[in-house]
Write an enzyme that holds these catalytic residues in place. Structure first.
Site, PDB file in Angstrom:
ATOM      1  N   SER A  34     -27.034  85.480 -48.392  1.00 27.99           N
ATOM      2  CA  SER A  34     -27.981  86.537 -48.046  1.00 27.99           C
ATOM      3  C   SER A  34     -27.256  87.522 -47.145  1.00 27.99           C
ATOM      4  CB  SER A  34     -29.167  85.932 -47.281  1.00 27.99           C
ATOM      5  OG  SER A  34     -29.974  86.945 -46.713  1.00 27.99           O
ATOM      6  N   TYR A  55     -33.279  80.733 -40.499  1.00 24.25           N
ATOM      7  CA  TYR A  55     -32.874  81.126 -41.860  1.00 24.25           C
ATOM      8  C   TYR A  55     -31.470  81.728 -41.829  1.00 24.25           C
ATOM      9  CZ  TYR A  55     -32.926  83.539 -46.405  1.00 24.25           C
ATOM     10  OH  TYR A  55     -32.619  83.978 -47.668  1.00 24.25           O
TER      11      TYR A  55
HETATM   12  N1  NDP Z   1     -35.692  87.409 -52.215  1.00 27.70           N
HETATM   13  C1  NDP Z   1     -34.854  87.874 -51.307  1.00 27.70           C
HETATM   14  O1  NDP Z   1     -35.083  88.927 -50.677  1.00 27.70           O
HETATM   15  C2  NDP Z   1     -33.570  87.155 -51.052  1.00 27.70           C
HETATM   16  C3  NDP Z   1     -33.334  85.868 -51.483  1.00 27.70           C
HETATM   17  N2  NDP Z   1     -32.146  85.259 -51.176  1.00 27.70           N
HETATM   18  C4  NDP Z   1     -31.867  83.900 -51.615  1.00 27.70           C
HETATM   19  O2  NDP Z   1     -32.013  83.814 -53.008  1.00 27.70           O
HETATM   20  C5  NDP Z   1     -32.296  82.465 -53.377  1.00 27.70           C
HETATM   21  C6  NDP Z   1     -33.453  82.456 -54.375  1.00 27.70           C
HETATM   22  O3  NDP Z   1     -34.625  82.917 -53.717  1.00 27.70           O
HETATM   23  P1  NDP Z   1     -35.733  83.827 -54.416  1.00 27.70           P
HETATM   24  O4  NDP Z   1     -35.515  83.870 -55.861  1.00 27.70           O
HETATM   25  O5  NDP Z   1     -35.801  85.090 -53.652  1.00 27.70           O
HETATM   26  O6  NDP Z   1     -37.033  83.007 -54.034  1.00 27.70           O
HETATM   27  P2  NDP Z   1     -38.132  82.249 -54.930  1.00 27.70           P
HETATM   28  O7  NDP Z   1     -39.061  81.648 -53.943  1.00 27.70           O
HETATM   29  O8  NDP Z   1     -38.651  83.145 -55.972  1.00 27.70           O
HETATM   30  O9  NDP Z   1     -37.279  81.119 -55.640  1.00 27.70           O
HETATM   31  C7  NDP Z   1     -36.777  80.032 -54.921  1.00 27.70           C
HETATM   32  C8  NDP Z   1     -36.328  78.979 -55.915  1.00 27.70           C
HETATM   33  O10 NDP Z   1     -35.819  77.860 -55.186  1.00 27.70           O
HETATM   34  C9  NDP Z   1     -36.444  76.694 -55.682  1.00 27.70           C
HETATM   35  N3  NDP Z   1     -36.505  75.650 -54.666  1.00 27.70           N
HETATM   36  C10 NDP Z   1     -37.071  75.713 -53.441  1.00 27.70           C
HETATM   37  N4  NDP Z   1     -36.951  74.520 -52.832  1.00 27.70           N
HETATM   38  C11 NDP Z   1     -36.309  73.702 -53.696  1.00 27.70           C
HETATM   39  C12 NDP Z   1     -35.911  72.362 -53.662  1.00 27.70           C
HETATM   40  N5  NDP Z   1     -36.134  71.580 -52.583  1.00 27.70           N
HETATM   41  N6  NDP Z   1     -35.273  71.830 -54.732  1.00 27.70           N
HETATM   42  C13 NDP Z   1     -35.046  72.589 -55.823  1.00 27.70           C
HETATM   43  N7  NDP Z   1     -35.392  73.879 -55.913  1.00 27.70           N
HETATM   44  C14 NDP Z   1     -36.034  74.425 -54.862  1.00 27.70           C
HETATM   45  C15 NDP Z   1     -37.819  77.143 -56.151  1.00 27.70           C
HETATM   46  O11 NDP Z   1     -38.306  76.269 -57.152  1.00 27.70           O
HETATM   47  P3  NDP Z   1     -39.398  75.115 -56.951  1.00 27.70           P
HETATM   48  O12 NDP Z   1     -40.376  75.596 -55.944  1.00 27.70           O
HETATM   49  O13 NDP Z   1     -39.953  74.959 -58.329  1.00 27.70           O
HETATM   50  O14 NDP Z   1     -38.613  73.917 -56.520  1.00 27.70           O
HETATM   51  C16 NDP Z   1     -37.469  78.480 -56.776  1.00 27.70           C
HETATM   52  O15 NDP Z   1     -37.007  78.296 -58.100  1.00 27.70           O
HETATM   53  C17 NDP Z   1     -32.572  81.722 -52.077  1.00 27.70           C
HETATM   54  O16 NDP Z   1     -31.411  80.985 -51.710  1.00 27.70           O
HETATM   55  C18 NDP Z   1     -32.812  82.844 -51.076  1.00 27.70           C
HETATM   56  O17 NDP Z   1     -32.489  82.465 -49.767  1.00 27.70           O
HETATM   57  C19 NDP Z   1     -31.165  85.907 -50.486  1.00 27.70           C
HETATM   58  C20 NDP Z   1     -31.357  87.180 -50.054  1.00 27.70           C
HETATM   59  C21 NDP Z   1     -32.539  87.912 -50.306  1.00 27.70           C
HETATM   60  N1  LIG Z   2     -32.918  89.849 -47.146  1.00 31.36           N
HETATM   61  C1  LIG Z   2     -32.743  88.602 -46.497  1.00 31.36           C
HETATM   62  C2  LIG Z   2     -33.427  88.557 -45.190  1.00 31.36           C
HETATM   63  O1  LIG Z   2     -34.312  89.285 -44.864  1.00 31.36           O
HETATM   64  C3  LIG Z   2     -33.223  87.465 -47.312  1.00 31.36           C
HETATM   65  O2  LIG Z   2     -34.344  87.561 -47.832  1.00 31.36           O
HETATM   66  O3  LIG Z   2     -32.486  86.496 -47.415  1.00 31.36           O
END
Ligand code: NDP
Ligand SMILES: N[C@@H](C=O)C(=O)O
Length: 257
Positions: free
Chosen positions: A144, A157
């Protein structure tokens, strides 16, 4: 063009959001794709979505909690048994809680550490030996911009994403010369459900973020990324020529401060 033809890719946290977009992009580039997460119904939806868009694609689905090392090993074993040795491992699963530390949401702190830190370690642990033995492989860790700087109410986080950065950089230096590549992707705000389950309403109100809704709903198009934007960055890294290491990609919305 199918630059990943014959390659096998695993994506964690692919039941929606960024993981779903990454899986679709990898499949579209010709990879055989295995996806995991906890929610079976959403994994089934993603599988159907990808297979409807990518002709001849058969997505392997495995219900997995990435905090459990044995389940991640089980995911990789299932993928290898069905598709072959894993060439690309995308450690994407993650959770984020906006919460001020003084509010002592200790369960949420621990959950972020478990999923974002241990989950990535478990993903690395499941594929590293095989990749080194084969002399090739690519580990992509979804970090991130919070792994580069600390944002308000995201102390824990950010700590988890700094961990992902440190682990990835340490790993990258250790595997130099083995043929294994390591990339971190550092997205800014992406329109996903990442904060939908946040509970700290006082923090949300204080810092002016919405909880219970998808990130960026109603925002100007330049203020937020789409999951496909992040998937494009992953695709760039994993399709780079073999002698090229794309070690990190920071990708933010144009108008994010
Ligand atoms: N959205 C944003 O602004 C940003 C996101 N990120 C990172 O991107 C990645 C994806 O997030 P994002 O797509 O935004 O969020 P979502 O909440 O849309 O997706 C998160 C995913 O992680 C899975 N997940 C959560 N906990 C577990 C677990 N214990 N075991 C297996 N799978 C798990 C969820 O599936 P399920 O619940 O079915 O297990 C889901 O598929 C993360 O690492 C996040 O930190 C980084 C920067 C910015
Ligand atoms: N954009 C980042 C923090 O605000 C994240 O969602 O991981």
């Amino acid at each position: 063009m199918v630059p990943l033809q014959g390659k096998v890719a695993c994506v964690t946290g692919a039941s929606g959001g960024i993981g779903e977009a990454i899986a679709l992009a990898l499949a579209g580039a010709g990879a055989k794709v295995a996806i995991c997460a906890r929610r079976e119904d959403q994994l089934a939806r993603v599988k159907a979505n990808i297979e409807s868009q990518v002709q001849g694609c058969n997505v392997l689905v495995h219900t997995t909690d990435v905090t459990r090392r044995s389940e991640v090993k089980g995911f990789v074993s299932a993928a290898e048994a069905a598709l072959g040795p894993v060439d690309i491992m995308v450690n994407n699963a993650g959770v984020m809680y906006f919460t001020h530390m003084a509010h002592l949401r200790e369960d949420e702190w621990e959950h972020m550490v478990d999923v974002n830190c241990k989950g990535v370690m478990n993903g690395v642990g499941a594929v590293l030996k095989g990749m080194i033995d084969r002399g090739s492989g690519h580990i992509v860790n979804i970090s991130s911009d919070a792994g580069r700087r600390v944002f308000p109410a995201l102390a824990v986080y950010s700590g988890t994403k700094f961990f992902v950065e440190a682990l990835s950089e340490g790993l990258r230096r250790e595997v130099v010369g083995t043929g294994v590549r390591v990339t971190t992707i550092q997205p800014g705000d992406v329109s996903t459900d990442l904060v939908v389950n946040n509970t700290d309403a006082a923090t949300a109100a204080a810092i002016g973020v919405a909880i219970g809704v998808r990130i960026g709903v109603g925002a100007d198009v330049n203020a937020v990324l789409q999951p496909s934007d992040v998937a494009g960055a992953v695709l760039y890294a994993v399709t780079a020529p073999p002698h090229v290491a794309v070690n990190e990609i920071m990708i933010e919305p144009r108008d994010q401060t």
